[in-house]
Scaffold this active site. Structure first.
Site, mmCIF file in Angstrom:
data_model
loop_
_atom_site.group_PDB
_atom_site.id
_atom_site.type_symbol
_atom_site.label_atom_id
_atom_site.label_comp_id
_atom_site.label_asym_id
_atom_site.label_seq_id
_atom_site.Cartn_x
_atom_site.Cartn_y
_atom_site.Cartn_z
ATOM 1 N N ARG A 36 4.695 -7.326 11.039
ATOM 2 C CA ARG A 36 5.927 -6.523 10.896
ATOM 3 C C ARG A 36 7.093 -7.422 10.494
ATOM 4 O O ARG A 36 8.135 -6.951 10.057
ATOM 5 C CB ARG A 36 6.308 -5.802 12.208
ATOM 6 C CG ARG A 36 5.335 -4.778 12.754
ATOM 7 C CD ARG A 36 4.883 -3.801 11.730
ATOM 8 N NE ARG A 36 3.610 -4.220 11.178
ATOM 9 C CZ ARG A 36 3.121 -3.775 10.008
ATOM 10 N NH1 ARG A 36 3.790 -2.901 9.299
ATOM 11 N NH2 ARG A 36 1.974 -4.201 9.553
ATOM 12 N N LYS A 42 0.821 -1.211 0.000
ATOM 13 C CA LYS A 42 0.000 0.000 0.000
ATOM 14 C C LYS A 42 0.859 1.267 0.000
ATOM 15 O O LYS A 42 0.666 2.169 -0.808
ATOM 16 C CB LYS A 42 -0.934 0.031 1.216
ATOM 17 C CG LYS A 42 -1.987 -1.046 1.215
ATOM 18 C CD LYS A 42 -2.941 -0.904 2.385
ATOM 19 C CE LYS A 42 -2.283 -1.033 3.750
ATOM 20 N NZ LYS A 42 -1.629 -2.327 3.991
ATOM 21 N N THR A 43 1.809 1.309 0.914
ATOM 22 C CA THR A 43 2.647 2.491 1.011
ATOM 23 C C THR A 43 3.501 2.623 -0.250
ATOM 24 O O THR A 43 3.718 3.721 -0.769
ATOM 25 C CB THR A 43 3.533 2.409 2.273
ATOM 26 O OG1 THR A 43 2.677 2.254 3.409
ATOM 27 C CG2 THR A 43 4.377 3.657 2.434
ATOM 28 N N GLN A 46 -5.989 -3.209 10.562
ATOM 29 C CA GLN A 46 -4.904 -2.555 11.304
ATOM 30 C C GLN A 46 -5.368 -1.284 11.995
ATOM 31 O O GLN A 46 -4.552 -0.417 12.324
ATOM 32 C CB GLN A 46 -3.735 -2.244 10.374
ATOM 33 C CG GLN A 46 -3.070 -3.494 9.823
ATOM 34 C CD GLN A 46 -1.824 -3.158 9.041
ATOM 35 O OE1 GLN A 46 -0.830 -2.701 9.589
ATOM 36 N NE2 GLN A 46 -1.872 -3.351 7.737
ATOM 37 N N ASP A 73 -2.154 7.806 3.574
ATOM 38 C CA ASP A 73 -1.750 6.455 3.999
ATOM 39 C C ASP A 73 -2.374 6.184 5.376
ATOM 40 O O ASP A 73 -2.757 7.113 6.074
ATOM 41 C CB ASP A 73 -0.220 6.376 4.078
ATOM 42 C CG ASP A 73 0.282 4.926 4.041
ATOM 43 O OD1 ASP A 73 -0.553 3.998 3.964
ATOM 44 O OD2 ASP A 73 1.513 4.725 4.058
ATOM 45 N N GLU A 74 -2.467 4.914 5.757
ATOM 46 C CA GLU A 74 -3.034 4.524 7.061
ATOM 47 C C GLU A 74 -4.415 5.147 7.262
ATOM 48 O O GLU A 74 -4.744 5.653 8.341
ATOM 49 C CB GLU A 74 -2.094 4.961 8.209
ATOM 50 C CG GLU A 74 -0.652 4.503 8.073
ATOM 51 C CD GLU A 74 -0.441 3.047 8.454
ATOM 52 O OE1 GLU A 74 -1.422 2.363 8.812
ATOM 53 O OE2 GLU A 74 0.709 2.581 8.369
HETATM 54 P P1 ATP Z 1 1.510 -2.075 5.980
HETATM 55 O O1 ATP Z 1 0.075 -2.507 5.952
HETATM 56 O O2 ATP Z 1 2.268 -2.816 7.010
HETATM 57 O O3 ATP Z 1 1.657 -0.595 6.039
HETATM 58 P P2 ATP Z 1 1.954 -1.935 3.152
HETATM 59 O O4 ATP Z 1 0.751 -2.531 2.518
HETATM 60 O O5 ATP Z 1 2.047 -0.477 3.195
HETATM 61 O O6 ATP Z 1 2.137 -2.557 4.595
HETATM 62 P P3 ATP Z 1 4.548 -1.826 1.958
HETATM 63 O O7 ATP Z 1 5.284 -1.405 3.171
HETATM 64 O O8 ATP Z 1 4.272 -0.828 0.901
HETATM 65 O O9 ATP Z 1 3.189 -2.552 2.404
HETATM 66 O O10 ATP Z 1 5.254 -3.062 1.267
HETATM 67 C C1 ATP Z 1 5.701 -4.178 2.031
HETATM 68 C C2 ATP Z 1 7.021 -4.677 1.473
HETATM 69 O O11 ATP Z 1 6.801 -5.322 0.219
HETATM 70 C C3 ATP Z 1 8.006 -3.567 1.214
HETATM 71 O O12 ATP Z 1 9.293 -4.014 1.532
HETATM 72 C C4 ATP Z 1 7.847 -3.328 -0.271
HETATM 73 O O13 ATP Z 1 9.005 -2.768 -0.841
HETATM 74 C C5 ATP Z 1 7.584 -4.724 -0.805
HETATM 75 N N1 ATP Z 1 6.809 -4.754 -2.063
HETATM 76 C C6 ATP Z 1 5.572 -4.254 -2.246
HETATM 77 N N2 ATP Z 1 5.153 -4.476 -3.511
HETATM 78 C C7 ATP Z 1 6.149 -5.129 -4.149
HETATM 79 C C8 ATP Z 1 6.334 -5.640 -5.477
HETATM 80 N N3 ATP Z 1 5.401 -5.514 -6.410
HETATM 81 N N4 ATP Z 1 7.500 -6.260 -5.760
HETATM 82 C C9 ATP Z 1 8.447 -6.396 -4.809
HETATM 83 N N5 ATP Z 1 8.341 -5.937 -3.550
HETATM 84 C C10 ATP Z 1 7.205 -5.319 -3.216
HETATM 85 MG MG MG Z 2 2.165 0.877 4.801
#
Ligand code: ATP
Ligand code: MG
Length: 727
Positions: free
Chosen positions: A606, A35-36, A251, A220-221
């Protein structure tokens, strides 16, 4: 233009989100699904492909740290500074807005921001100004009331009193406080948001300007936004509704602070024609970790529902360790980290998470003992916390009345009516006569040089200290601390604060009593040192120990709440005990366990590669003994994903045996002047062999296996070891 660097590393759904047409878009997706990442790539896409000027982009997130990271990632993608783009937290951006438009906001140009302590004082003044009894109308309660109303977007005139006298009085206090703030040109945290919302709403021209300027808003969040933040977004987005919101209902962990997860549900309604995208592939965690998280969160009934998958592979099982006590738990963790470091890993890859702040103490103690640098993220180390320093200052003053630093700290803490004027009078006498403040007080009182009220207050303070000294004579250290925090009024003072911070402070004070139940060993060569002295100097050393620098490789410590959004290769979730996590209160109040479970889900997700869950069967926390059973969350994780490790037998000795890997390693940080294998002699313990060492400078310690008394850790500075040379 070659934009492949923006899209290459994204999957189909992520691409769809990043390249979507303008308009409201909601990403409703689980942890670690990117997402981020999608949000930052969207910014790059808008700028480089859609040619949206940085001027037209606003991105907001939850913490300063997250905002900092977002900024850095965007700059990396753009290959240039973000310039006029607005990237920050809700509070940070509101503040920026008010600084630019102080006139429209009806604030003085130099308006001040009140921290929570300033705010309390101002509320107190308002209460006094209304001639209300402070015991009946505690400032902390009023402050809590005011902040809640502001978070709801309500001014005094908007609140219905329903003829309830309490409510009517609170509204009067709120009004009086507001007048005082306006007069002083002061703005509290909640006011930042409310004021900028109102300023926008009530100034057509300004609103038009910002609605035109910010073509795209990204959040975000999103699951943790409260009412006023949501209203602010809606207002800024205007008709076009270009809001890119990403969140995960599973979350949502700030319900207790007014966050409204319903905002996710309302979004589609409030922004017609919202495009909804789900991301289901998790890129962060191994299969076992992810399956544990998925299985756990299934127990919540109130959720939108989703499932995450990964093809990273199962990875290691999740380790569950049931320790005898909190010290044993901490040592278990530290040994795992040491092994990890020995295998070439970085300390910063390990995060130790806990439910409540006070739990960090036992862990910090072992980290310090082992000489491992660590950083407490989003908080202070235990012995640096305000309430702990207050309590220690009382103890110091009791032990030595001439301790001026401690005197200054507690002479009016809790407040007892000794004002700045009286204090500066005392200081002058002390400086002129070259005596301590305590001494100066005595002189001033003898000379009758203080006015009635001040004189009574100072007399009462001196009496209190002397009385505490007498009463605590012969008490054990923990009894003494318990007595002092109670009879000094500190505990009652912090108990009045009903905010989360106040509660954490009370817990920390109680934890200090706990720390004293297990007093430090007296240095062998300093027979005159009392247990209290040893405890106080220990505390000073621990507080003085430098918090690891930004660039230093440090183990990360933080509460589960502050871990949101972050990721670490190795995660330790500690205190997995029924009554601690989920908390006792959440078990008692219906419907509250679900938020605790979401917090547990946040913690588990995490972890990238290795997850450790631990509990202590016997935990001394807040100065009380708890005999625990495992958290119900443990039983909600499928047993086949868990690997249980039994505690070792020897738990009474710290670091019963240093891990074998450490012994063979040649370390450059040896400041003991001794080497492993060397024979040494101690005046009391006799001869032995050095088997390990750790720490730097005055903290350097050696582990010696003595022939007569077995292995012991000794502080080099005190040990006076004689090196034996082979003839
Ligand atoms: P959270 O809910 O904990 O905030 P999130 O959904 O924001 O998580 P991110 O932090 O954006 O998730 O991504 C999680 C991990 O996966 C990061 O290390 C990110 O770089 C990696 N990632 C996300 N998408 C891809 C992709 N398409 N290919 C490779 N790595 C990815
Ligand atoms: Mg995130």
């Amino acid at each position: 233009m070659d934009v492949s660097h923006i899209l290459d590393s994204l999957n189909t759904e992520q691409r769809e989100a990043v390249t979507a047409e303008p308009g409201p878009l909601l990403i409703q997706a689980g942890a670690g699904s990117g997402k981020t990442r999608v949000l930052t790539h969207r910014i790059a896409w808008l700028n480089q492909v859609e040619n949206v000027s940085p001027f037209g982009i606003l991105a907001v997130t939850f913490t300063n740290k997250a905002a900092g990271e977002m900024r850095a990632r965007v700059e990396e993608l753009l290959g240039s500074p973000i310039g006029p783009m607005w990237v920050g937290t809700f509070h940070g951006l509101s503040h920026r807005f008010l600084r630019m438009h102080w006139k429209e906001a009806k604030l003085p140009q130099t308006f001040q921001i009140l921290d929570s302590e300033d705010q309390r004082r101002l509320v107190q003044r308002a209460i006094r100004g209304l001639a209300l009894d402070e015991t009946q109308w505690p400032p902390r309660n009023a402050m809590w009331y005011i902040n809640n109303k502001k978070d709801e977007g309500l001014r005094p005139q908007h609140i219905r009193d329903d003829d309830d006298p309490t409510e009517q009085q609170m509204i009067r206090i709120y009004q009086a406080y507001e007048n005082a703030c306006q007069l002083a040109g002061a703005v509290d945290f909640a006011e930042l948001l409310l004021r900028s919302l109102e300023t926008l709403r009530d100034n057509d021209e300004l609103l038009q300007h910002y609605q035109n300027r910010f073509q795209h808003l990204l959040v975000d969040e999103f699951q943790d936004t409260n009412s006023i933040q949501y209203a602010w977004l809606q207002l800024l987005a205007g008709e076009k509704g270009n809001v890119f919101a990403v969140g995960d209902d599973d979350q949502s962990i700030y319900g207790w602070r007014g966050a409204k997860v319903e905002n996710i549900l309302n979004f589609e309604h409030d922004f017609p024609a919202t495009k909804v995208i789900r991301l289901e592939r998790n890129y962060r965690s191994t299969g076992n970790i992810l399956n544990a998280a998925n299985a756990l969160i299934e127990y919540n009934e109130d959720r939108l529902g989703k499932n995450l998958w990964t093809d990273i592979g199962d990875g290691d099982l999740i380790t569950f360790y049931s320790a005898h006590n909190e010290g044993d738990e901490a040592r278990f963790i530290i040994e795992r980290i040491m092994e990890h470091v020995h295998l070439g890993g970085a300390r910063a890859e390990a995060a130790i998470l806990y439910r409540s702040n006070a739990q960090s103490r036992a862990i910090e103690e072992e980290l310090i003992r082992s000489g491992i640098p660590y950083r407490v993220y989003g908080g202070l180390r235990f012995f640096e916390r305000m309430e702990i320093k207050d309590a220690l200052a009382y103890l110091r003053l009791i032990s030595l009345s001439d301790d001026d630093v401690s005197f200054e700290r507690v002479v009016n803490q809790p407040p007892r009516g000794i004002g700045d004027k009286t204090l500066s009078q005392i200081r002058t006498v002390a400086t002129d006569a070259n005596v301590s403040l305590w001494h100066a007080c005595a002189e001033i009182l003898t000379a009758n040089a203080l006015k009635g009220r001040a004189s009574t207050a100072v007399t009462a303070f001196m009496k209190l200290i002397m009385q505490l000294r007498k009463e605590t004579e012969g008490m054990s250290l923990d009894q003494m601390i318990s007595h002092v925090i109670e009879h000094s009024g500190l505990l009652a003072h912090y108990k009045k604060d009903r905010t989360e911070k106040g509660e954490a402070r009370v817990e920390n004070l109680q934890e200090l009593v706990g720390a004293a139940m297990d007093p430090p060993d007296l240095p062998e060569d300093m027979p005159d040192m009392t247990v209290l002295d040893a405890f106080l100097s220990n505390a000073a050393l621990e507080a003085g120990e430098r918090q690891g620098d930004e660039w230093e490789d440090c183990v990360q410590l933080m509460t589960l709440h502050s871990a949101k959004g972050l990721e670490f290769p190795m995660v330790f979730m500690t205190g997995m005990e029924q009554g601690l996590f989920p908390s006792k209160r959440s078990i008692e109040e219906s419907g509250k366990v679900e938020e605790e479970r979401r917090l547990c889900y946040v913690g588990i997700t995490r972890a990238e590669k290795k997850l450790y869950l631990s509990m202590a069967e016997h935990r001394r926390l807040y100065g009380r003994d708890h005999f625990n059973t495992a958290s119900k969350f443990i039983s909600e994780i499928p047993a086949e994903l868990l690997q249980e490790i039994r505690p070792r037998m020897h738990v009474t000795r710290p670091m019963a045996a240093p891990p074998a890997i450490k012994r063979s390693k040649i370390r450059e940080d040896n400041s003991t002047g001794l080497t492993v294998g060397q024979r040494v002699k101690h005046s009391k313990f006799g001869e032995g062999v050095v088997t390990d060492y750790e720490g730097q400078g005055s903290h350097a310690r050696v582990y010696v296996n003595f022939e007569e008394v077995g292995s012991k850790w000794l502080v080099m500075a005190y040990a006076n070891l004689e090196v034996m040379h082979i003839a």
